[in-house]
Motif scaffolding. Structure first.
Motif, mmCIF file in Angstrom:
data_model
loop_
_atom_site.group_PDB
_atom_site.id
_atom_site.type_symbol
_atom_site.label_atom_id
_atom_site.label_comp_id
_atom_site.label_asym_id
_atom_site.label_seq_id
_atom_site.Cartn_x
_atom_site.Cartn_y
_atom_site.Cartn_z
ATOM 1 N N UNK A 152 -24.496 -19.995 -4.855
ATOM 2 C CA UNK A 152 -25.495 -21.069 -4.821
ATOM 3 C C UNK A 152 -25.399 -21.980 -6.037
ATOM 4 N N UNK A 153 -24.326 -21.829 -6.823
ATOM 5 C CA UNK A 153 -24.165 -22.656 -8.020
ATOM 6 C C UNK A 153 -23.983 -24.124 -7.612
ATOM 7 N N UNK A 154 -24.811 -24.973 -8.161
ATOM 8 C CA UNK A 154 -24.774 -26.395 -7.843
ATOM 9 C C UNK A 154 -23.908 -27.165 -8.826
ATOM 10 N N UNK A 155 -24.072 -26.865 -10.110
ATOM 11 C CA UNK A 155 -23.338 -27.535 -11.168
ATOM 12 C C UNK A 155 -23.417 -26.650 -12.411
ATOM 13 N N UNK A 156 -22.458 -26.794 -13.293
ATOM 14 C CA UNK A 156 -22.434 -26.020 -14.538
ATOM 15 C C UNK A 156 -22.630 -26.969 -15.715
#
Length: 233
Positions: A152-156
């Protein structure tokens, strides 16, 4: 949890989207009350802080470069700087009067990448796929370790404290590696009561109440990088 808006080219971000409201009228600097007496030190500090985030945007490059050379202990040079690069406006009420209360909304600007690679190693997440919006989830530390958010990572982003304040604020903008801007907004929470890290730092003797401001907490985090993740959890 966060959700993205359509990315905007960085060069277009500062451009006005609509004509100025009729209640907003350009004025001369001489008409700004207290302008000639203000030392402007706070304004200069705030501008430099902002420039750390926006100086790569085309409309800010010249201003931020000039701000780096500004002697904030010389109010006359500071005044000349603002008069050269900025334009004051007067905001009036609908009835034409000019007395009132103005509030502002803080929207943080972070640096990030869609792909996890140093220094972009701190994720912002989408709401987990298939998870009901009103679901009560585990506490932060347990949730991060559970694997529920995997995929579910959208952005780092490159700073865990800045990421935390973005989540508290509810929205923000991420400057991606290609210069585009990703705007993210609130998508949901774990349903648990908010726990203030400022209060935690005070209770554990790390900061005084006077120091537990956003700048104070960020300064503590920069000086105690190895302990930041434990505090956030």
């Amino acid at each position: 949890m966060s959700s993205p808006d359509k990315p905007l080219p960085a060069a277009l971000l500062p451009a006005p989207r609509v004509p100025l409201p009729k209640r907003l009228m350009q004025v001369a600097w001489a008409e700004v009350e207290g302008w000639q007496e203000d030392a402007l030190m706070g304004a200069t500090t705030a501008l430099r802080e902002n420039c750390l985030r926006v100086k790569q945007l085309s409309d800010w490059k010249v201003v931020c470069t000039a701000a780096e050379q500004l002697d904030e202990l010389d109010p006359e040079k500071a005044r000349a700087f603002y008069e050269r690069y900025f334009t004051p406006f007067q905001l009036s009420n609908e009835d034409g009067s000019v007395d009132g209360l103005v509030t502002g909304y803080y929207e943080p600007l972070l640096r990030g990448s869609r792909v996890r690679r140093a220094p972009y190693i701190y994720p912002l997440y989408r709401w987990p796929k298939g998870m009901p919006k009103k679901a009560i989830l585990a506490e932060r530390a347990q949730l991060l370790k559970s694997g529920v958010l995997k995929g579910a990572e959208l952005v780092y982003v490159d700073d865990p404290i800045e990421a935390f304040f973005l989540q508290v604020q509810g929205s923000g903008r991420i400057v991606l590696e290609d210069g585009q801007i990703m705007r993210v907004g609130y998508s949901g929470s774990n349903g648990k009561p908010y726990q203030s890290i400022g209060r935690w730092l005070i209770d554990h003797g790390e900061l005084t109440p006077a120091q537990a401001t956003m700048p104070g907490i960020k300064a503590w985090a920069r000086a105690n990088r190895a302990r930041v993740q434990a505090v956030l959890e």
